[in-house]
Write an enzyme that holds these catalytic residues in place. Structure first.
Site, PDB file in Angstrom:
ATOM      1  N   LYS A   1       0.810  -1.219   0.000  1.00 53.66           N
ATOM      2  CA  LYS A   1       0.000   0.000   0.000  1.00 53.66           C
ATOM      3  C   LYS A   1       0.850   1.279   0.000  1.00 53.66           C
ATOM      4  CE  LYS A   1      -4.193  -1.895   2.117  1.00 53.66           C
ATOM      5  NZ  LYS A   1      -5.207  -1.720   3.193  1.00 53.66           N
TER       6      LYS A   1
ATOM      7  N   ASP B   1     -10.233   2.571   2.530  1.00 54.51           N
ATOM      8  CA  ASP B   1     -10.314   1.859   3.807  1.00 54.51           C
ATOM      9  C   ASP B   1     -11.175   2.605   4.825  1.00 54.51           C
ATOM     10  OD1 ASP B   1      -8.794  -0.377   3.103  1.00 54.51           O
ATOM     11  OD2 ASP B   1      -6.905   0.608   3.604  1.00 54.51           O
TER      12      ASP B   1
END
Length: 283
Positions: free
Chosen positions: A67, A103
């Site tokens: 990420k 997220d």
């Protein structure tokens, strides 16, 4: 031409993203589309990003450990990814690949879905942990209107780094041993650590100071009801498990790739639970 999307990680066999997205592809009748796993060793990440479109992929999801590295490799980001310095979704735009982060969206959407009575603005939030998941959740809670974010972490320096990096306006840091003080008057308690996950030790924290009205949630979803959620439910607190965060964070990416905003349904939830060898908890 087949429109391909993938999830990139190392390892990647554990990812349930293909199950989620291929369910939606079938449900909404998206023609000539497929969602795949793509195992990408760290040393091959940059070459993979350069070749993504050439291989026929119109986008991707990104999971551990890539990420932060994908954020650094891409030139374009949405505002959330830019703030978090982490990417979990890649979308092909006219200007090239753009990194996004959903997220925090997934976390808030899960609470709104499973506990629609809860409002972030109703009181302080207590967040256990200060890792990568905590960054996304803290930023999302602040954007949602939480008046104060109380971060309880074993390492004060890491919690302070999170606050400084995100420039959180109303954050307080508590030592792990002072968690009871943090819980007083809280509107939400969220565990962002791996404590309570299958194979990890349980989260050991007293809930005595937590108001009975406070919502308790856990980003861990294996087991579906962690020891924290079980203890909270036993004392009368409303609870939300972590599976919905996984499901809801997938929604914006699917919409960006295929032009259809999918729904997180009981059918999808049951499908993922069955794949995990679990059944819905009976309260």
């Amino acid at each position: 031409m087949i429109r391909k999307v993938c999830v990139m990680g190392w390892p990647i066999t554990h990812s349930r993203s293909p199950l989620i997205h291929n369910h939606w592809i079938k449900t909404y009748g998206i023609a000539d589309a497929v969602y795949e796993r793509l195992a990408v060793p760290p040393q091959e990440l940059n070459a993979t990003l350069r070749s993504l479109n050439d291989w026929g992929f119109i986008g991707a999801n990104v999971t551990v450990p890539h990420k932060e590295a994908v954020f650094a490799a891409l030139m374009r980001h949405d505002a959330v990814a830019a703030r978090l310095k982490a990417v979990n979704t890649i979308v092909t735009t006219d200007m090239g690949l753009e990194g996004r982060n959903t997220d925090g969206y997934g976390f808030i959407a899960n609470l709104k879905d499973r506990a629609p009575f809860w409002l972030a603005s109703d009181g302080p939030v207590v967040m256990l942990g200060a890792g990568g998941a905590a960054r996304a959740i803290a930023a999302a809670l602040e954007a949602e209107g939480a008046p104060e974010i109380r971060i309880v972490n074993r390492t004060r320096t890491r919690a302070a780094a999170l606050v400084d990096d995100l420039k959180l306006k109303a954050a307080r840091i508590y030592e792990w041993t002072d968690a009871a003080s943090a819980l007083a008057g809280a509107n939400l308690l969220v565990n962002t650590t791996t404590l309570g996950m299958k194979g990890e030790r349980d989260l050991d924290i007293s809930l005595d100071a937590l108001p009975a009205r406070a919502l308790v949630t856990d980003i861990v979803y294996t087991p579906l009801e962690t020891a924290l959620l079980r203890a909270a439910r036993a004392r009368g607190n409303p609870t939300v498990d972590g599976l919905g965060m996984l499901l809801h964070q997938a929604v914006p990416g699917f919409e960006a790739w295929f032009g259809v905003r999918p729904q997180v349904t009981p059918e999808l939830r049951a499908l993922v639970l069955a794949d995990m060898g679990l059944a819905e908890e009976k309260n």
